[in-house]
Write a protein that holds these residues in place. Sequence first.
Motif, mmCIF file in Angstrom:
data_model
loop_
_atom_site.group_PDB
_atom_site.id
_atom_site.type_symbol
_atom_site.label_atom_id
_atom_site.label_comp_id
_atom_site.label_asym_id
_atom_site.label_seq_id
_atom_site.Cartn_x
_atom_site.Cartn_y
_atom_site.Cartn_z
ATOM 1 N N SER A 115 -13.252 21.435 -2.224
ATOM 2 C CA SER A 115 -12.764 22.774 -2.586
ATOM 3 C C SER A 115 -12.859 23.034 -4.081
ATOM 4 O O SER A 115 -12.944 24.179 -4.507
ATOM 5 C CB SER A 115 -11.327 22.962 -2.101
ATOM 6 N N VAL A 116 -12.881 21.982 -4.894
ATOM 7 C CA VAL A 116 -12.995 22.148 -6.342
ATOM 8 C C VAL A 116 -14.323 22.804 -6.710
ATOM 9 O O VAL A 116 -14.391 23.631 -7.617
ATOM 10 C CB VAL A 116 -12.833 20.785 -7.055
ATOM 11 N N ASN A 117 -15.390 22.455 -6.001
ATOM 12 C CA ASN A 117 -16.727 22.984 -6.282
ATOM 13 C C ASN A 117 -17.291 23.750 -5.089
ATOM 14 O O ASN A 117 -18.500 23.747 -4.874
ATOM 15 C CB ASN A 117 -17.683 21.845 -6.646
ATOM 16 N N ILE A 118 -16.446 24.398 -4.326
ATOM 17 C CA ILE A 118 -16.897 25.034 -3.084
ATOM 18 C C ILE A 118 -17.982 26.076 -3.319
ATOM 19 O O ILE A 118 -18.905 26.192 -2.507
ATOM 20 C CB ILE A 118 -15.699 25.612 -2.277
ATOM 21 N N ASP A 119 -17.913 26.817 -4.420
ATOM 22 C CA ASP A 119 -18.956 27.822 -4.697
ATOM 23 C C ASP A 119 -20.326 27.167 -4.821
ATOM 24 O O ASP A 119 -21.307 27.646 -4.246
ATOM 25 C CB ASP A 119 -18.649 28.589 -5.990
ATOM 26 N N LYS A 120 -20.393 26.072 -5.550
ATOM 27 C CA LYS A 120 -21.663 25.371 -5.740
ATOM 28 C C LYS A 120 -22.132 24.724 -4.438
ATOM 29 O O LYS A 120 -23.325 24.712 -4.145
ATOM 30 C CB LYS A 120 -21.537 24.319 -6.833
ATOM 31 N N ILE A 121 -21.201 24.162 -3.672
ATOM 32 C CA ILE A 121 -21.565 23.508 -2.410
ATOM 33 C C ILE A 121 -22.148 24.520 -1.432
ATOM 34 O O ILE A 121 -23.158 24.259 -0.782
ATOM 35 C CB ILE A 121 -20.345 22.779 -1.803
ATOM 36 N N ILE A 122 -21.547 25.687 -1.349
ATOM 37 C CA ILE A 122 -22.015 26.715 -0.423
ATOM 38 C C ILE A 122 -23.431 27.171 -0.769
ATOM 39 O O ILE A 122 -24.235 27.441 0.118
ATOM 40 C CB ILE A 122 -21.039 27.914 -0.398
ATOM 41 N N HIS A 123 -23.749 27.201 -2.034
ATOM 42 C CA HIS A 123 -25.065 27.674 -2.463
ATOM 43 C C HIS A 123 -26.092 26.553 -2.623
ATOM 44 O O HIS A 123 -27.196 26.793 -3.077
ATOM 45 C CB HIS A 123 -24.936 28.440 -3.781
ATOM 46 N N ALA A 124 -25.759 25.352 -2.241
ATOM 47 C CA ALA A 124 -26.640 24.208 -2.494
ATOM 48 C C ALA A 124 -27.380 23.731 -1.245
ATOM 49 O O ALA A 124 -27.381 22.555 -0.927
ATOM 50 C CB ALA A 124 -25.844 23.071 -3.112
ATOM 51 N N GLY A 125 -27.977 24.600 -0.524
ATOM 52 C CA GLY A 125 -28.841 24.220 0.596
ATOM 53 C C GLY A 125 -28.157 23.458 1.710
ATOM 54 O O GLY A 125 -27.341 23.999 2.440
#
Length: 163
Positions: free
Chosen positions: A31-41
């Motif tokens: 959840s700390v980096n959820i934005d990046k995880i969602i956009h990372a393929g």
Amino acid sequence: MITALAEWSEFNVAMAGASAALAGLVIVAASVNIDKIIHAGTLTARLGAAIASLVLALVASGAALIPRLDLLGYGIVVLACTLIAGAFQVHAMRVIMRDTAPEQRARVVKSVLGYLPIVAYLSGAVLLIAGVSSGLVLVAAGCLLAIVSAIVVSWVVLVEVLR
């Protein structure tokens, strides 16, 4: 055959606690980096499959502690939950195989790791449904493999998202 499950109670108590704690930690860490995880393929699908395998470990361990549950009932619970977790793994594999990013050379390795606990659970469930108590060993192996594979996948996802 109820005694067979009772012999595994300490293992199942430990695994239920460990898998629940680990699933919570993975979700909080992601959840700390959820934005990046969602956009990372592929990372979202891989992380979802890892969490599903931890939930499978939690449910399988918890279900084994239900009083008077026989091997047939336990095998059915494990089989049903394995099919659900397996669906997450199949989805992750399909996403990984469709990814065209140049760094996706290790697609098969990324896909296979998550299947190890699924295969162990599936094999164990089938044996339990057939009345073979040694299926409990495969279910235990599935639990341990789920924890190990989820840790590896979670670590990779959390590191990859920061690259």
